[in-house]
Scaffold this active site. Structure first.
Site, mmCIF file in Angstrom:
data_model
loop_
_atom_site.group_PDB
_atom_site.id
_atom_site.type_symbol
_atom_site.label_atom_id
_atom_site.label_comp_id
_atom_site.label_asym_id
_atom_site.label_seq_id
_atom_site.Cartn_x
_atom_site.Cartn_y
_atom_site.Cartn_z
ATOM 1 N N ILE A 528 11.833 -13.150 58.249
ATOM 2 C CA ILE A 528 12.079 -11.760 57.853
ATOM 3 C C ILE A 528 10.817 -11.059 57.379
ATOM 4 C CG2 ILE A 528 14.504 -12.105 57.287
ATOM 5 C CD1 ILE A 528 13.753 -12.349 54.368
ATOM 6 N N GLY A 531 2.721 -12.438 56.042
ATOM 7 C CA GLY A 531 1.509 -11.852 55.502
ATOM 8 C C GLY A 531 0.367 -12.821 55.645
ATOM 9 N N GLY A 534 1.435 -16.086 53.545
ATOM 10 C CA GLY A 534 2.742 -16.702 53.576
ATOM 11 C C GLY A 534 3.689 -16.033 54.542
ATOM 12 N N LYS A 550 9.846 -17.642 50.386
ATOM 13 C CA LYS A 550 8.469 -17.404 50.801
ATOM 14 C C LYS A 550 7.732 -18.732 50.868
ATOM 15 C CE LYS A 550 5.581 -15.037 48.134
ATOM 16 N NZ LYS A 550 4.968 -13.839 47.554
ATOM 17 N N ASP A 645 -1.980 -4.359 44.375
ATOM 18 C CA ASP A 645 -1.706 -4.203 45.807
ATOM 19 C C ASP A 645 -0.404 -3.436 46.030
ATOM 20 O OD1 ASP A 645 -2.270 -4.395 48.477
ATOM 21 O OD2 ASP A 645 -1.499 -6.422 48.724
#
Length: 879
Positions: A528, A531, A534, A550, A645
């Protein structure tokens, strides 16, 4: 002589007051001033509609003499249909009409409320026969209308569009904003209390659904109450009522939504939702037990049932019955939820002892009708344990037959009877010790010898206790030194790995085995998200809870430290706008985090992808939720947390588009004295604050800058930096989320559109509607766009000290904090950024097509290499 002067002054004052207190009909012109005292003979009324159906007045609701509001009132029924100022004014404060609009001033000359900046000068203020207060220009064009800014009421001729809301007043005499809200969605009309739904028109037996079309607006007319589709011929939902010339729909201060019509001399209530009085969140106050008095109310649609209130066993009525019920045992106190961001003596802390008080079987809670259990097939102790470790949880309802666990979160409302017979209610309490009461209760009847011996025994006991505590502290510190030494030696072992038994964090919800997560994710089948560090998979735990797992990859030495830091930071942090960590896995080299599942995905997919367009209110809710989450990270935790971020990919959406911030685990945990030492770059192109590029100190204001950039993207529905054809307008190629679609064969030249610069230019020209997402097709006003653009520009000031903190940003978004004007001298850097981005895009295109290369200036080359072309994967944290 002095007496004569005073008498003359009094006569002059009375004379001028009598002249100025003339009530105008239909309209008034600029340079007009009014106060309640000036128009006291007309009960504050200074303007009437042409046929005197409505009046504009400085009004004191409830006939109290301290709080006054600028209101529009239906004259015959004396019903307030709109109010301007949420903060009250006094009887001597003034309302002024100038060519710039309406402003309310207090006695010190401070503005208490004003209309927003207008596109042209005001020629007159008019009150229509429909009750609409309108500012008109010299061409009789509308500059501002009260109908477009409803408070708690709409009338015939007025619409409440999708995404718009009605907010209740605090009470009948206090018109400040209350805690209840009626919101129109594309499929429903929903009543909410502190974000918890307690009524929907779609679930009301008196409403008829006629169409599957999307809802566009709500309205009342002479024949009834409707949710309209794409035109007035499509009634998605309707409630048919008798014919009436005046009808009003109102969200009352007690949370009920009512529709009434005027007949003769009175308002007649025709509809109420919900009609079950015990379904109102605070029908009987906090933890009050509500019983539906069916004898006093039938199933009539014209009135709600009359609740009979009491307190559950183990509780009694609070002092003055202002807050409902409190525990009988004074050593037990009701905790405050962590989401309240309140430092209160009774708030839950790590050192408090948590217990539960039984409120009996067969109870129900208003929010459970519209929410699913947080867990299925679990024991009562598991349900209690989950609530105990969650500071947002204030109570549970547990169904024995299915093992379903419902949680009462953030705010406590009333409880009611009439639920499932096997539904058990428990309220969480903090346990303290009321020593003074014990001493007072035992003081009488003490024998003399007890009075002599007890102090001596007490001193001996205290000395023994002190020696015991010192000995335990000494032995504990020794054990910690030994344990720390072992962990350090393990971490320095050549294998560089830690197994799950060598790593422990107190209070972490759950530690999973790798095999458990392998089964939960069906061998990591459903991807789903992904990055740089991960990938994220969808999983289902044995209790049917859906989670996001994750899986950290390419972790390295520093990555392992960051992984443990992430667990340590977020394991015990709970906030409604932060993605909750449910557990972790650290086993045989595997590093995984288990999060709550966000069913609507990330903001970037909803905003830039192929999803249905986000409505304006949904965007505002996302902005406010994100701001609240950041405010908590910056100032609500024991230590300041800087995310570093903030971007749409790291803002996840749940039901009703509730925004939750993710991936703050690799944030730096800073004390105030350390905040100036953090200069290692981390972030994503397009959201990096200028201080990253100048090696200046990084602070929480870095997140404020990134939030401002996200806010601009919410306004426009486009990426702030994206390639587009130069032959196209700024609105063309909408939704180009990849950022490189400008290289199509149909375009001879491409340019990198830097939207923040365009937003600055449109702000200077007051052309705010040019910035709005064109897909909204007029479903947003210039005032709403201006509000978000001004907040965004204030957030992206080059000087961090000029940026507001996130608590202030929350206040601006909520409307309680006035909007400042952006400082242009601190925004000129956007022109440099925009120019450099354009140069970089031209060079990138020419290099790609083999055309003439342009030698850039040195500073531009350095800027592009460090900013424009740096990969988001290089400097972004895991998603």
């Amino acid at each position: 002589m002095k007496l004569i002067i005073n008498f003359s002054s009094t006569i002059f004052l009375l004379f001028t007051t009598s002249i100025s207190a003339y009530t105008f009909s239909d309209h008034i012109s600029p340079n007009f001033t009014a106060s309640y005292l000036q128009f006291i003979a007309n009960t504050g009324t200074f303007l009437l509609s042409r046929n005197k159906t409505f009046k504009a007045a400085i009004f004191n609701p409830g006939n109290q003499q301290t709080s006054f509001y600028l209101c529009i009132i239906h004259a015959a029924s004396n019903t307030v249909i709109w109010s301007a100022n949420h903060a009250p004014i006094s009887d001597s404060d003034t309302v002024k009409l100038t060519v710039e609009g309406i402003t309310i001033f207090d006695k010190n000359g401070n503005s208490k409320w004003s209309t927003p900046p207008l596109k042209s000068q005001v020629q007159k203020l008019s009150l229509t026969e429909m009750g609409n207060l309108v500012l008109l220009d010299q061409s009789n064009g509308s500059l501002w209308e009260s109908f477009q800014h409803p408070t708690d009421t709409i009338v015939i001729g007025q619409r409440l569009s999708v995404g718009a809301s009605l907010s209740s007043a605090s009470s009948n005499s206090n018109l400040s904003t209350g805690n209840y809200k009626l919101t129109i969605t594309s499929s429903d009309a929903i009543l909410q209390w502190h974000g918890q739904t307690y009524w929907k028109i779609s679930m009301d037996s008196k409403a008829y659904k006629n169409s599957n079309d999307d809802v566009e607006y709500m309205a009342v007319n002479t024949t009834g109450f409707y949710l309209f589709g794409h035109n007035e011929q499509v009634h998605v939902y309707q409630v048919g009522l008798s014919v009436a010339n005046f009808r009003v729909a109102k969200l009352a201060s007690d949370g009920q939504f009512t529709i009434s019509s005027f007949s003769g001399t009175n308002l007649k209530q025709e509809f109420v939702g919900p009609d079950d009085g015990c379904q109102i969140p605070l029908a009987c106050g906090r933890i009050g037990l509500c019983n539906d008095n069916s004898l006093s109310s039938s199933s009539s649609s014209t009135s709600s049932s009359s609740p009979v209130c009491s307190c559950p066993s183990n509780f009694h009525v609070a002092s003055g019955n202002l807050h409902g019920c409190v525990p009988n045992d004074v050593s037990r106190t009701l905790p405050l939820a962590c989401s309240s961001l309140t430092n209160n003596n009774h708030s839950q802390s790590n050192s408090s002892v948590v217990s539960f008080l039984n409120i009996g079987y067969g109870v129900k809670y208003f929010g459970n009708i519209y929410s699913d259990p947080i867990m299925f097939g679990v024991s009562l102790s598991d349900c209690q344990g989950h609530c105990s470790s969650n500071c947002s949880c204030l109570g549970i309802l547990y169904r024995n037959s299915s093992g379903s666990c419902y949680m009462i979160e953030n705010e406590l409302g009333s409880i009611s009877n009439g639920g499932e017979g096997d539904m058990l209610g428990l309220i969480k309490v903090n346990i303290g010790h009321d020593i003074d009461n014990e001493q007072n209760s035992q003081k009488d009847g003490f024998p003399v010898i007890a009075a002599v011996l007890l102090p001596i025994v007490g001193i001996i006991f205290l000395l023994a206790l002190v020696f015991f505590l010192m000995w335990r502290k000494f032995t504990k510190s020794k054990k910690q030194e030994v344990k720390l030494g072992k962990q350090i030696s393990i971490s320095q072992h050549s294998s560089g790995d830690l197994d799950q038994d060598a790593f422990y964090i107190p209070g972490l919800p759950t530690r999973f085995d790798y095999e458990e997560l392998e089964v939960a994710t069906d061998n990591f089948k459903t991807l789903i998200g992904s990055g740089a560090f991960g990938v994220v998979y969808k999983g289902v735990l044995p209790d049917k809870t859906i989670v996001a797992v994750k899986k950290i990859i390419n972790i390295g030495i520093q990555g392992r430290k960051d992984f443990f830091a992430e667990i340590a930071v977020i394991g015990n942090i709970h906030h409604v706008n932060l993605v909750r960590l449910k557990g972790f896995c650290a086993q045989r080299g595997h590093r995984m985090l288990v999060y709550e599942y966000m069913n609507r995905g990330s903001l970037d997919r909803n905003l830039f992808g192929g999803h249905p367009v986000l409505e304006w209110q949904e965007r505002c809710d996302v902005a406010l939720g994100t701001a609240r989450g950041l405010a908590y990270l910056h100032s609500g935790c024991e230590q300041k947390i800087i995310h570093c971020d903030i971007k749409p990919e790291n803002i996840l959406l749940h039901d009703q588009f509730q925004a939750k911030i993710s991936d703050f685990g690799l944030s730096k945990l800073l004390s105030p004295e350390q905040s100036g030492l953090f200069t290692t770059m981390r972030g994503t192109r397009g959201y990096l604050a200028p201080e990253w590029l100048t090696n200046s100190a990084i602070s929480e204001k870095t997140d404020v800058y990134s939030f401002g950039m996200v806010l601009l993207e919410l306004v426009s529905g486009r990426k702030n930096c994206s390639f587009k054809s130069r032959s196209h307008s700024i609105d063309d190629d909408h939704n180009n989320s990849s950022g490189n679609n400008g290289n199509s064969s149909n375009s001879s030249t491409t340019g990198l559109v830097y939207f923040p610069l365009y937003a600055l230019e449109m702000h200077e020209q007051k052309s705010y509607m040019d910035l709005a997402d064109p897909r909204l097709e007029g479903r947003v006003t210039i005032d709403e766009v201006e509000k978000l653009v001004r907040i965004a520009l204030c957030c992206v000031h080059e000087d961090p000290s000029l940026r507001p903190n996130m608590v202030t940003v929350v206040g601006m978004l909520e409307g309680g904090t006035p909007l400042p004007q952006p400082r242009m001298e601190s925004l000129n850097f956007l022109r440099f950024y925009g120019r450099r981005f354009s140069e970089a895009s031209v060079i990138a295109e020419e290099n790609e097509h083999g055309s003439v290369r342009i030698q850039q200036p040195r500073d531009s080359t350095r800027f592009v290499s460090r900013f424009s072309y740096i990969s988001s994967q290089q400097i972004s944290g895991p998603r």
